[in-house]
Write a protein that holds these residues in place. Sequence first.
Motif, PDB file in Angstrom:
ATOM      1  N   HIS A 158       0.801  -1.219   0.005  1.00 40.89           N
ATOM      2  CA  HIS A 158      -0.099  -0.106   0.055  1.00 40.89           C
ATOM      3  C   HIS A 158       1.139   1.171   0.064  1.00 40.89           C
ATOM      4  N   SER A 165      -0.356   8.139   0.513  1.00 43.08           N
ATOM      5  CA  SER A 165      -0.056   9.295  -0.429  1.00 43.08           C
ATOM      6  C   SER A 165      -0.988  10.465  -0.075  1.00 43.08           C
ATOM      7  N   THR A 189       1.605  15.855  -5.281  1.00 39.24           N
ATOM      8  CA  THR A 189       1.780  15.013  -4.186  1.00 39.24           C
ATOM      9  C   THR A 189       2.578  15.594  -3.233  1.00 39.24           C
ATOM     10  N   HIS A 206      -6.068  15.557   0.380  1.00 34.62           N
ATOM     11  CA  HIS A 206      -6.846  14.261   0.100  1.00 34.62           C
ATOM     12  C   HIS A 206      -5.586  13.126   0.343  1.00 34.62           C
ATOM     13  N   TRP A 207      -5.777  11.892   0.887  1.00 29.71           N
ATOM     14  CA  TRP A 207      -4.963  11.004   0.982  1.00 29.71           C
ATOM     15  C   TRP A 207      -5.735   9.609   0.170  1.00 29.71           C
ATOM     16  N   GLN A 208      -4.862   8.875  -0.403  1.00 25.21           N
ATOM     17  CA  GLN A 208      -5.341   7.795  -1.354  1.00 25.21           C
ATOM     18  C   GLN A 208      -3.967   6.958  -1.404  1.00 25.21           C
ATOM     19  N   CYS A 209      -4.321   5.704  -1.131  1.00 21.49           N
ATOM     20  CA  CYS A 209      -3.354   4.444  -1.531  1.00 21.49           C
ATOM     21  C   CYS A 209      -3.298   4.534  -3.044  1.00 21.49           C
ATOM     22  N   GLU A 210      -2.061   4.376  -3.462  1.00 24.11           N
ATOM     23  CA  GLU A 210      -1.635   4.391  -4.862  1.00 24.11           C
ATOM     24  C   GLU A 210      -1.492   2.717  -5.175  1.00 24.11           C
ATOM     25  N   MET A 239     -10.288   0.830  -3.104  1.00 22.05           N
ATOM     26  CA  MET A 239      -9.819   1.993  -3.619  1.00 22.05           C
ATOM     27  C   MET A 239     -10.452   3.400  -3.862  1.00 22.05           C
ATOM     28  N   PRO A 281     -13.942   6.027   0.558  1.00 23.23           N
ATOM     29  CA  PRO A 281     -13.391   6.744   1.757  1.00 23.23           C
ATOM     30  C   PRO A 281     -13.285   5.894   3.148  1.00 23.23           C
ATOM     31  N   ASN A 318      -8.805   5.546   0.770  1.00 22.79           N
ATOM     32  CA  ASN A 318      -8.666   7.074   0.620  1.00 22.79           C
ATOM     33  C   ASN A 318      -9.461   7.861   1.562  1.00 22.79           C
TER      34      ASN A 318
END
Length: 223
Positions: A158, A161, A168, A192-196, A210, A213, A217
Amino acid sequence: MKKFGSFDKAMALIVVIVFGSGIFAGFLFSYGPLAGVSGASGSGKGVYQLDLVITTENWYNSTIGVQPAYFVVHDGKLITSASISLPANVPIAITIVNYDSGAAVVPSQFANVTGTSGGAVFVVNNTNVNSTGKSTGSGTVISGGVMMSSFPKDNIAHTFSVFKNGKTILNIPVLPSTTEYATFVLSPGTYHWQCEALCGSGPYGDAGAMLAPGWMNGAVIVK
Ligand SMILES: [Cu+2]
Protein backbone atom coordinates in the motif's frame (compact mmCIF):
# COMPACT_ATOMS: atom_id res chain seq x y z
CA MET A 1 5.02 8.05 43.54
CA LYS A 2 7.27 5.06 43.22
CA LYS A 3 10.96 5.64 43.19
CA PHE A 4 13.15 3.62 40.90
CA GLY A 5 16.25 2.68 42.72
CA SER A 6 18.17 1.00 39.96
CA PHE A 7 19.39 1.98 36.57
CA ASP A 8 17.68 -1.07 35.06
CA LYS A 9 14.28 -0.09 36.35
CA ALA A 10 14.71 3.45 35.11
CA MET A 11 15.67 2.17 31.69
CA ALA A 12 12.69 -0.19 31.64
CA LEU A 13 10.42 2.71 32.46
CA ILE A 14 11.93 4.77 29.67
CA VAL A 15 11.39 1.90 27.26
CA VAL A 16 7.77 1.55 28.35
CA ILE A 17 7.18 5.28 28.02
CA VAL A 18 8.89 5.51 24.65
CA PHE A 19 7.25 2.48 23.07
CA GLY A 20 3.97 2.68 24.94
CA SER A 21 3.27 6.27 24.00
CA GLY A 22 4.19 5.94 20.39
CA ILE A 23 6.84 8.60 20.69
CA PHE A 24 9.32 6.04 19.39
CA ALA A 25 8.83 7.41 15.89
CA GLY A 26 10.31 10.69 17.08
CA PHE A 27 13.72 9.16 16.71
CA LEU A 28 13.52 9.90 13.03
CA PHE A 29 14.55 13.43 13.82
CA SER A 30 17.94 12.12 14.71
CA TYR A 31 18.03 9.32 12.12
CA GLY A 32 18.87 6.33 14.23
CA PRO A 33 17.23 4.19 16.89
CA LEU A 34 20.04 4.64 19.42
CA ALA A 35 20.20 8.40 19.11
CA GLY A 36 16.42 8.56 19.34
CA VAL A 37 16.02 6.37 22.40
CA SER A 38 18.55 8.36 24.36
CA GLY A 39 16.93 11.65 23.35
CA ALA A 40 13.35 10.47 23.45
CA SER A 41 12.30 12.23 26.63
CA GLY A 42 12.74 15.60 24.95
CA SER A 43 11.88 14.70 21.40
CA GLY A 44 8.22 14.01 22.15
CA LYS A 45 7.50 17.67 22.86
CA GLY A 46 5.51 19.31 20.14
CA VAL A 47 5.36 16.14 18.05
CA TYR A 48 1.94 14.88 17.03
CA GLN A 49 1.67 11.11 16.80
CA LEU A 50 -0.44 9.62 14.00
CA ASP A 51 -0.84 5.84 14.23
CA LEU A 52 -2.31 4.03 11.24
CA VAL A 53 -3.04 0.31 10.97
CA ILE A 54 -3.72 -1.59 7.74
CA THR A 55 -5.78 -4.76 8.09
CA THR A 56 -7.03 -7.04 5.33
CA GLU A 57 -10.06 -9.02 6.48
CA ASN A 58 -12.58 -6.18 6.53
CA TRP A 59 -16.05 -7.05 5.23
CA TYR A 60 -16.83 -4.79 2.26
CA ASN A 61 -19.99 -6.25 0.71
CA SER A 62 -21.44 -9.57 -0.45
CA THR A 63 -20.20 -9.11 -4.05
CA ILE A 64 -16.60 -8.24 -3.23
CA GLY A 65 -16.14 -9.89 0.15
CA VAL A 66 -13.25 -8.59 2.25
CA GLN A 67 -10.99 -5.66 1.42
CA PRO A 68 -7.95 -4.05 3.02
CA ALA A 69 -8.41 -0.80 4.90
CA TYR A 70 -6.46 1.86 6.74
CA PHE A 71 -7.58 2.65 10.27
CA VAL A 72 -6.54 5.39 12.67
CA VAL A 73 -5.63 4.35 16.21
CA HIS A 74 -7.50 6.70 18.54
CA ASP A 75 -7.93 6.25 22.30
CA GLY A 76 -6.93 2.61 22.00
CA LYS A 77 -9.47 1.85 19.27
CA LEU A 78 -9.38 1.58 15.52
CA ILE A 79 -11.50 4.34 13.99
CA THR A 80 -12.24 5.24 10.39
CA SER A 81 -9.60 6.89 8.23
CA ALA A 82 -12.22 8.69 6.11
CA SER A 83 -11.19 12.01 7.60
CA ILE A 84 -7.88 12.44 9.41
CA SER A 85 -7.39 15.64 11.43
CA LEU A 86 -3.85 16.88 11.99
CA PRO A 87 -2.29 19.98 13.53
CA ALA A 88 -0.63 22.42 11.12
CA ASN A 89 3.07 23.25 11.16
CA VAL A 90 3.86 20.67 13.82
CA PRO A 91 6.06 17.64 13.20
CA ILE A 92 3.77 14.66 12.61
CA ALA A 93 5.33 11.35 13.62
CA ILE A 94 3.53 8.70 11.62
CA THR A 95 3.55 4.99 12.41
CA ILE A 96 2.02 2.62 9.87
CA VAL A 97 1.50 -0.93 11.06
CA ASN A 98 0.79 -3.06 8.01
CA TYR A 99 -0.67 -6.54 8.50
CA ASP A 100 -1.08 -7.06 4.75
CA SER A 101 1.42 -9.61 3.46
CA GLY A 102 0.70 -9.22 -0.26
CA ALA A 103 2.13 -6.81 -2.82
CA ALA A 104 0.05 -4.80 -5.33
CA VAL A 105 0.84 -2.96 -8.55
CA VAL A 106 2.12 0.58 -7.92
CA PRO A 107 2.87 3.27 -10.51
CA SER A 108 6.64 3.78 -10.37
CA GLN A 109 6.48 7.39 -9.15
CA PHE A 110 4.79 6.14 -5.98
CA ALA A 111 7.64 3.76 -5.20
CA ASN A 112 9.71 6.72 -4.01
CA VAL A 113 9.30 8.53 -0.71
CA THR A 114 8.12 12.14 -0.94
CA GLY A 115 7.67 14.77 1.74
CA THR A 116 9.11 13.12 4.85
CA SER A 117 12.05 14.39 6.91
CA GLY A 118 15.19 13.28 5.19
CA GLY A 119 13.09 12.00 2.28
CA ALA A 120 13.10 8.59 3.93
CA VAL A 121 11.05 6.12 5.96
CA PHE A 122 12.29 3.84 8.72
CA VAL A 123 11.12 0.32 7.85
CA VAL A 124 11.05 -2.34 10.53
CA ASN A 125 11.38 -6.03 9.81
CA ASN A 126 8.70 -8.10 8.15
CA THR A 127 6.19 -8.91 10.86
CA ASN A 128 4.49 -11.93 9.25
CA VAL A 129 6.24 -15.22 8.64
CA ASN A 130 4.45 -15.68 5.33
CA SER A 131 4.98 -12.19 3.95
CA THR A 132 5.70 -11.84 0.25
CA GLY A 133 9.30 -10.86 0.72
CA LYS A 134 10.17 -13.93 2.70
CA SER A 135 8.08 -16.50 0.88
CA THR A 136 9.15 -15.68 -2.67
CA GLY A 137 12.65 -14.49 -1.99
CA SER A 138 12.13 -11.81 -4.62
CA GLY A 139 10.95 -9.09 -2.28
CA THR A 140 12.67 -6.88 0.20
CA VAL A 141 13.71 -8.83 3.26
CA ILE A 142 14.86 -6.58 6.03
CA SER A 143 16.89 -7.66 8.95
CA GLY A 144 15.96 -5.44 11.89
CA GLY A 145 15.20 -2.04 10.44
CA VAL A 146 16.48 0.25 7.74
CA MET A 147 15.96 3.76 6.36
CA MET A 148 14.57 3.63 2.83
CA SER A 149 13.86 6.39 0.31
CA SER A 150 13.01 4.31 -2.74
CA PHE A 151 11.18 1.00 -2.69
CA PRO A 152 11.06 -1.93 -5.15
CA LYS A 153 7.81 -1.22 -6.99
CA ASP A 154 6.89 -4.89 -7.25
CA ASN A 155 6.97 -5.34 -3.49
CA ILE A 156 4.70 -2.61 -2.15
CA ALA A 157 1.45 -3.51 -0.42
CA HIS A 158 0.00 0.00 0.00
CA THR A 159 1.02 3.63 -0.02
CA PHE A 160 -0.03 6.51 2.19
CA SER A 161 -0.05 9.32 -0.34
CA VAL A 162 -1.30 12.83 0.42
CA PHE A 163 -2.27 15.32 -2.26
CA LYS A 164 -3.26 18.96 -2.47
CA ASN A 165 -4.54 20.51 -5.70
CA GLY A 166 -3.35 17.46 -7.61
CA LYS A 167 0.19 17.78 -6.28
CA THR A 168 1.85 14.97 -4.32
CA ILE A 169 2.71 16.38 -0.88
CA LEU A 170 3.56 13.12 0.87
CA ASN A 171 4.20 9.60 -0.36
CA ILE A 172 5.03 6.70 1.92
CA PRO A 173 5.22 3.29 0.22
CA VAL A 174 4.46 0.46 2.64
CA LEU A 175 6.16 -2.91 2.25
CA PRO A 176 4.20 -6.10 2.94
CA SER A 177 4.09 -7.01 6.64
CA THR A 178 6.14 -4.15 7.99
CA THR A 179 5.88 -1.31 10.44
CA GLU A 180 7.09 2.01 9.11
CA TYR A 181 7.98 5.28 10.80
CA ALA A 182 8.42 8.73 9.30
CA THR A 183 7.95 12.37 10.19
CA PHE A 184 6.52 15.21 8.14
CA VAL A 185 5.00 18.67 8.50
CA LEU A 186 1.89 20.00 6.75
CA SER A 187 0.67 23.56 6.32
CA PRO A 188 -3.01 24.35 6.99
CA GLY A 189 -5.50 23.17 4.41
CA THR A 190 -7.67 20.36 3.17
CA TYR A 191 -5.79 17.49 1.61
CA HIS A 192 -6.77 14.17 0.10
CA TRP A 193 -5.08 10.89 0.95
CA GLN A 194 -5.10 7.88 -1.33
CA CYS A 195 -3.38 4.53 -1.44
CA GLU A 196 -1.72 4.35 -4.84
CA ALA A 197 -1.15 0.59 -4.79
CA LEU A 198 -3.89 -1.19 -6.76
CA CYS A 199 -5.03 -3.13 -3.71
CA GLY A 200 -8.79 -3.10 -4.30
CA SER A 201 -11.13 -5.38 -6.19
CA GLY A 202 -11.86 -5.85 -9.89
CA PRO A 203 -9.57 -6.88 -12.77
CA TYR A 204 -7.23 -3.93 -12.17
CA GLY A 205 -7.52 -3.77 -8.40
CA ASP A 206 -8.76 -0.21 -8.69
CA ALA A 207 -12.31 -0.77 -7.39
CA GLY A 208 -13.77 -1.60 -3.97
CA ALA A 209 -11.51 -0.31 -1.21
CA MET A 210 -9.60 1.95 -3.61
CA LEU A 211 -12.73 4.02 -4.23
CA ALA A 212 -14.08 4.02 -0.70
CA PRO A 213 -13.34 6.80 1.81
CA GLY A 214 -12.12 5.27 5.06
CA TRP A 215 -10.68 2.26 3.22
CA MET A 216 -7.96 3.33 0.80
CA ASN A 217 -8.60 7.07 0.61
CA GLY A 218 -10.02 9.96 2.58
CA ALA A 219 -9.58 13.55 3.61
CA VAL A 220 -6.75 15.05 5.66
CA ILE A 221 -7.85 18.19 7.48
CA VAL A 222 -4.91 20.23 8.70
CA LYS A 223 -5.44 23.22 10.97
CU1 LIG B 1 -3.89 0.04 -0.56
